[in-house]
Enzyme design. Structure first.
Site, PDB file in Angstrom:
ATOM      1  CB  CYS A  43      34.498  41.023  38.759  1.00  0.00           C
ATOM      2  SG  CYS A  43      34.208  39.290  39.063  1.00  0.00           S
ATOM      3  CB  CYS A  48      32.386  38.725  41.999  1.00  0.00           C
ATOM      4  SG  CYS A  48      31.899  39.882  40.713  1.00  0.00           S
ATOM      5  CE  LYS A  51      30.124  38.820  46.581  1.00  0.00           C
ATOM      6  NZ  LYS A  51      29.120  39.569  45.854  1.00  0.00           N
ATOM      7  CE1 TYR A 177      26.163  42.493  44.738  1.00  0.00           C
ATOM      8  CE2 TYR A 177      24.844  44.215  43.734  1.00  0.00           C
ATOM      9  CZ  TYR A 177      25.982  43.445  43.754  1.00  0.00           C
ATOM     10  OH  TYR A 177      26.958  43.634  42.803  1.00  0.00           O
ATOM     11  CD  GLU A 181      26.871  40.184  48.175  1.00  0.00           C
ATOM     12  OE1 GLU A 181      26.424  39.287  47.467  1.00  0.00           O
ATOM     13  OE2 GLU A 181      27.743  40.981  47.758  1.00  0.00           O
ATOM     14  CG  HIS A 435      14.541  12.560  49.980  1.00  0.00           C
ATOM     15  ND1 HIS A 435      13.892  13.636  50.560  1.00  0.00           N
ATOM     16  CD2 HIS A 435      14.614  11.598  50.931  1.00  0.00           C
ATOM     17  CE1 HIS A 435      13.573  13.329  51.802  1.00  0.00           C
ATOM     18  NE2 HIS A 435      14.008  12.108  52.046  1.00  0.00           N
ATOM     19  CD  GLU A 440      13.595  16.469  48.732  1.00  0.00           C
ATOM     20  OE1 GLU A 440      12.992  15.578  48.126  1.00  0.00           O
ATOM     21  OE2 GLU A 440      14.203  16.266  49.811  1.00  0.00           O
TER      22      GLU A 440
HETATM   23  P1  FAD Z   1      34.779  46.788  35.829  1.00  0.00           P
HETATM   24  O1  FAD Z   1      34.964  45.371  36.168  1.00  0.00           O
HETATM   25  O2  FAD Z   1      34.517  47.749  36.909  1.00  0.00           O
HETATM   26  O3  FAD Z   1      36.059  47.241  35.015  1.00  0.00           O
HETATM   27  C1  FAD Z   1      36.265  48.561  34.632  1.00  0.00           C
HETATM   28  C2  FAD Z   1      37.768  48.786  34.535  1.00  0.00           C
HETATM   29  O4  FAD Z   1      38.001  49.991  33.824  1.00  0.00           O
HETATM   30  C3  FAD Z   1      38.470  48.935  35.884  1.00  0.00           C
HETATM   31  O5  FAD Z   1      39.526  48.017  35.964  1.00  0.00           O
HETATM   32  C4  FAD Z   1      38.956  50.372  35.890  1.00  0.00           C
HETATM   33  O6  FAD Z   1      40.185  50.518  36.586  1.00  0.00           O
HETATM   34  C5  FAD Z   1      39.123  50.640  34.405  1.00  0.00           C
HETATM   35  N1  FAD Z   1      39.041  52.052  34.031  1.00  0.00           N
HETATM   36  C6  FAD Z   1      38.093  52.954  34.391  1.00  0.00           C
HETATM   37  N2  FAD Z   1      38.317  54.121  33.776  1.00  0.00           N
HETATM   38  C7  FAD Z   1      39.407  53.963  33.009  1.00  0.00           C
HETATM   39  C8  FAD Z   1      40.123  54.806  32.111  1.00  0.00           C
HETATM   40  N3  FAD Z   1      39.719  56.056  31.855  1.00  0.00           N
HETATM   41  N4  FAD Z   1      41.227  54.318  31.482  1.00  0.00           N
HETATM   42  C9  FAD Z   1      41.638  53.050  31.724  1.00  0.00           C
HETATM   43  N5  FAD Z   1      40.989  52.201  32.532  1.00  0.00           N
HETATM   44  C10 FAD Z   1      39.881  52.651  33.160  1.00  0.00           C
HETATM   45  N6  FAD Z   1      28.727  40.946  40.107  1.00  0.00           N
HETATM   46  C11 FAD Z   1      28.351  39.633  40.060  1.00  0.00           C
HETATM   47  O7  FAD Z   1      27.983  39.151  38.990  1.00  0.00           O
HETATM   48  N7  FAD Z   1      28.412  38.844  41.176  1.00  0.00           N
HETATM   49  C12 FAD Z   1      28.833  39.316  42.378  1.00  0.00           C
HETATM   50  O8  FAD Z   1      28.865  38.569  43.351  1.00  0.00           O
HETATM   51  C13 FAD Z   1      29.228  40.680  42.450  1.00  0.00           C
HETATM   52  N8  FAD Z   1      29.679  41.190  43.608  1.00  0.00           N
HETATM   53  C14 FAD Z   1      30.102  42.487  43.663  1.00  0.00           C
HETATM   54  C15 FAD Z   1      30.564  42.977  44.871  1.00  0.00           C
HETATM   55  C16 FAD Z   1      30.986  44.289  44.955  1.00  0.00           C
HETATM   56  C17 FAD Z   1      31.501  44.807  46.284  1.00  0.00           C
HETATM   57  C18 FAD Z   1      30.952  45.121  43.803  1.00  0.00           C
HETATM   58  C19 FAD Z   1      31.417  46.546  43.880  1.00  0.00           C
HETATM   59  C20 FAD Z   1      30.496  44.643  42.593  1.00  0.00           C
HETATM   60  C21 FAD Z   1      30.060  43.315  42.508  1.00  0.00           C
HETATM   61  N9  FAD Z   1      29.568  42.782  41.324  1.00  0.00           N
HETATM   62  C22 FAD Z   1      29.160  41.468  41.279  1.00  0.00           C
HETATM   63  C23 FAD Z   1      29.423  43.615  40.115  1.00  0.00           C
HETATM   64  C24 FAD Z   1      30.560  43.340  39.140  1.00  0.00           C
HETATM   65  O9  FAD Z   1      31.793  43.492  39.800  1.00  0.00           O
HETATM   66  C25 FAD Z   1      30.455  44.304  37.968  1.00  0.00           C
HETATM   67  O10 FAD Z   1      29.167  44.190  37.404  1.00  0.00           O
HETATM   68  C26 FAD Z   1      31.483  44.018  36.885  1.00  0.00           C
HETATM   69  O11 FAD Z   1      32.791  44.067  37.412  1.00  0.00           O
HETATM   70  C27 FAD Z   1      31.334  45.018  35.744  1.00  0.00           C
HETATM   71  O12 FAD Z   1      32.335  44.815  34.802  1.00  0.00           O
HETATM   72  P2  FAD Z   1      32.799  46.011  33.853  1.00  0.00           P
HETATM   73  O13 FAD Z   1      33.702  45.403  32.837  1.00  0.00           O
HETATM   74  O14 FAD Z   1      31.635  46.765  33.392  1.00  0.00           O
HETATM   75  O15 FAD Z   1      33.605  47.012  34.791  1.00  0.00           O
END
Ligand code: FAD
Length: 451
Positions: A43, A48, A51, A177, A181, A435, A440
């Site tokens: 994110c 997010c 973007k 999406y 985007e 309005h 609305e």
């Molecule tokens: P992540 O945020 O992906 O975090 C996972 C973390 O784990 C990462 O930092 C990674 O480096 C770390 N990791 C992975 N494996 C290991 C390991 N073995 N050891 C240590 N660390 C590790 N969502 C919205 O709500 N609104 C939006 O507008 C939106 N736009 C998006 C646009 C794009 C281009 C993308 C790709 C996604 C978007 N999302 C959006 C989705 C949103 O980013 C994800 O749903 C959210 O980040 C998920 O959070 P998470 O904690 O599951 O994983």
């Protein structure tokens, strides 16, 4: 009784992991968090936040064009891609620091590195092993690219924020999406954008009318959208890249983005060896309290294949915190999760599509409206707005609300509260509109569509 180094070990410092680690530590738990890249996860770093910043940047193009109709005279606007990239990078670095500060302030032990399970209650980073009563897998997802010849020439969404140079011609492959985007963003920033999708409509899973309306609007802004298209091969030529389509056509581009879905990040984590069941997409299978098939291992966010959104990952993390270190188990309700798509114009949506509502509730009434917003009476823009309500006939409850138009996400957020509270169409009708606004229209739609 067995003792552990930590009460909770979180793998992954993204939306879900940071929230779970910080709030658990604030409740007195001994917590460690391992992150192999930058804090904040998808994110903050490649999703997010950057973007949306780029979407704002793209929006200025329309504003400059529309300003003349309101009496403004501007010089020729010039866009500086390098300045946008640098400003974005500075803001993201600031946010990485904010996340670090929040975790350290809460007393979380931060470990930089790739973590994996050595067993159901042991996490290994390099040679070092840490034991924990509970392990939370919050490793998110990553872009999925299907097999295609010339794959080495394409990029995925992570790379789009730092492209060098700015692509004058961008080919976006995908209809979800993220594809839509990026097509909108780079179109607004001045690239010539072609979007290819193998299906017949963009945005699978969204309301059918909304999908068709968005495609029309994106086309109006200058994006060349081609449906039922697949790429056979990508080659490098003297003038850039060339995508050869299965129907024999060719599309030339400087950058080819494959935004063709995301898969859970579970490979190499040692999950299966520890007995954690994965689904057919590689996601961690969890119960309503985010426990995997191994009781000490839990998972939240994109690594389990539910709704893949940051606020959902945060909410799931809070359920885990309450379950492990708070009042006890509770369940999250996913029924009216609102969401936005930051195309130009935006999409905002909450609840059921018309088709899903008919399947679930039987008889429904549908109200819809398409119009030119007041702003565009002077702006010279041909942009139109689309709004749709779906009402369960038996209860009069509004079960679906969809919009394509300016700031649709901002509009729909408030309506999502009403829908969760069970608002009926009669309540919408008795609400006084503000309005003149676009929003609305949601409280003034009176005549249902025939049928
Ligand atoms: P992540 O945020 O992906 O975090 C996972 C973390 O784990 C990462 O930092 C990674 O480096 C770390 N990791 C992975 N494996 C290991 C390991 N073995 N050891 C240590 N660390 C590790 N969502 C919205 O709500 N609104 C939006 O507008 C939106 N736009 C998006 C646009 C794009 C281009 C993308 C790709 C996604 C978007 N999302 C959006 C989705 C949103 O980013 C994800 O749903 C959210 O980040 C998920 O959070 P998470 O904690 O599951 O994983």
């Amino acid at each position: 009784m067995r003792t552990f180094d930590f009460d909770l070990f979180v793998i992954g410092g993204g939306s879900g992991g940071v929230r779970a680690a910080r709030m658990s530590a604030q409740r007195g738990a001994r917590v460690a968090l391992a992150e192999c890249a930058e804090l904040g996860g998808t994110c903050v770093n490649v999703g997010c936040i950057p973007k949306k910043l780029y979407s704002y940047a793209a929006g200025y193009a329309e504003s400059f064009e529309e300003a003349a109709g309101f009496g403004w005279r501007l010089g020729e606007p010039r866009f500086d891609w390098n300045r946008l990239k640098a400003n974005r990078a500075r803001e993201i670095t600031r946010l990485n620091g904010v996340y670090r500060g929040l975790l350290e302030g809460a007393g979380v032990t931060l470990i930089q590195g790739w973590a994996q399970l050595a067993d159901a209650q042991t996490v290994q980073i390099g040679e070092k092993k840490h034991t924990a009563r509970h392990v939370l897998v919050a490793t998110g997802g990553m872009p999925f690219v299907p097999e295609v010849a010339g794959r080495e020439h394409l990029v995925v969404s992570d790379a789009m924020f730092d492209l060098d140079p700015f692509p004058k011609r961008l080919l976006v492959v995908g209809g979800g999406y993220i594809a839509c985007e990026f097509a909108s963003i780079f179109n607004g920033l001045g690239a010539q954008v072609t979007q290819l999708y193998r299906g017949a409509h963009l945005l699978n899973g969204f309301d059918e009318d909304l999908r068709q309306f968005l495609a029309k609007e994106m086309t109006r802004t200058g994006i060349d959208i081609r449906f039922n298209c697949e790429i056979d091969m990508i080659t490098r030529t003297d003038s850039g890249l060339c995508a050869l389509l299965s129907r024999g056509q060719r599309v030339e581009a400087d950058t080819i983005l494959y935004a063709t879905g995301r898969v859970p990040n579970t490979q190499g984590l040692g999950l299966e060896a520890a007995g954690v069941a994965l689904d057919e997409r590689g996601g961690v299978v969890v119960d309503a309290h985010y426990r995997s098939s191994v009781p000490s291992v839990l998972a939240v966010g994109d690594v389990s294949t539910r709704q893949q959104l940051t606020p959902v990952a945060l909410a799931e993390a809070m359920v885990v915190v309450d379950t492990l270190f708070g009042k006890g188990p509770r369940q999250l309700d996913y029924e009216f999760t609102p969401t936005a798509v930051f195309t130009h114009p935006n999409i905002g949506t909450c609840g059921y599509t018309e088709a899903a509502a008919r399947a679930k509730f039987g008889k429904v009434s549908v109200f819809s409206s398409e119009f030119k917003a007041l702003r565009h009476t002077l702006s010279g823009s041909g942009e139109r707005t689309f709004m749709k309500l779906i009402v369960e006939h038996a209860s009069d409850r509004v079960v679906g609300l969809h919009m394509v138009g300016p700031d649709a996400g901002e509009v729909v957020q408030g309506f999502a509260v009403a829908m969760r509270a069970g608002a009926t169409k009669a309540m919408f009708d008795s609400t006084i509109g503000i309005h003149p606004t676009v929003a609305e229209e949601f409280v003034t739609m009176r005549e249902p569509m025939p049928g």
